[in-house]
Design an enzyme around this catalytic site. Structure first.
Site, short mmCIF file in Angstrom:
data_model
loop_
_atom_site.label_atom_id
_atom_site.label_comp_id
_atom_site.label_asym_id
_atom_site.label_seq_id
_atom_site.Cartn_x
_atom_site.Cartn_y
_atom_site.Cartn_z
N CYS A 101 -25.20 41.09 -5.65
CA CYS A 101 -24.63 42.36 -5.20
C CYS A 101 -25.70 43.25 -4.55
O CYS A 101 -26.21 42.93 -3.48
CB CYS A 101 -23.95 43.05 -6.38
N HIS A 102 -26.06 44.37 -5.17
CA HIS A 102 -27.09 45.27 -4.63
C HIS A 102 -28.51 44.86 -5.05
O HIS A 102 -29.48 45.42 -4.55
CB HIS A 102 -26.84 46.71 -5.09
#
Length: 183
Positions: A111-112
């Site tokens: 994800c991030h």
């Protein structure tokens, strides 16, 4: 998976981690017999997020200051927006990511979390993926960014979002089987 009973994984997270991206891989690895250690910036419980709302808390096993990379076979970095944003500002955490990568150990980010890979300057020439809003940063760091549920390039594993967690876990387990077989 008895072959994973000797595997040792470090997870690094702080407040703002995406609950599913920490809890699900952690539990799946523990269920497979892996020794999982959670490190954070401080020894106090850290607060997760679930869909932008406050989620579960978890108490780290140690601080990043106390980590010795020699004690682990792999590093797993959960996402969430605030989590990697805070961690990439911590020199010790960034140094740990670089050290795992330089030692050829598995580094998995979802994800991030690839923001930490950008900060650690380990993406140049690598094929990778991540959350759409971090992909430009990844490209600017030299990555060949693709939109796939999981991307494995050498010792680097990346995934896009919580929907990719099953594939992310499978890729980590496969890397650990190889890592511990080579040890």
């Amino acid at each position: 998976m008895a072959e994973l009973s000797n595997a040792r994984v470090l997870m690094i997270a702080t407040d703002g981690f995406e609950e599913s991206e920490l809890m699900k891989p952690r539990q799946a690895l523990i269920d497979a017999g892996v020794k999982v250690t959670l490190a954070s910036l401080k020894p106090d419980p850290i607060q997760g997020e679930k869909g932008g709302e406050k989620g579960a808390t978890i108490t780290p096993d140690m601080t990043v200051e106390d980590v010795d990379t020699e004690d682990y076979d792999a590093l797993v970095l959960p996402g969430g927006v605030g989590n990697p944003d805070k961690l990439r500002m911590d020199e010790t955490t960034v140094d740990l990511v670089q050290e795992f990568f330089d030692d050829g150990k598995t580094v998995a980010a979802i994800c991030h979390a690839p923001w930490l890979l950008v900060e650690a300057d380990v993406l140049d020439g690598k094929r990778a993926t991540g959350w759409p809003s971090v992909r430009t940063d990844m490209e600017n760091a030299g990555a060949d960014v693709v939109d796939e549920e999981v991307v494995v390039d050498g010792n680097l594993i990346t995934s896009r979002n919580p929907d990719d967690i099953p594939a992310f876990i499978d890729a980590i387990k496969a890397a650990l089987v190889k890592e511990t077989a080579d040890a």
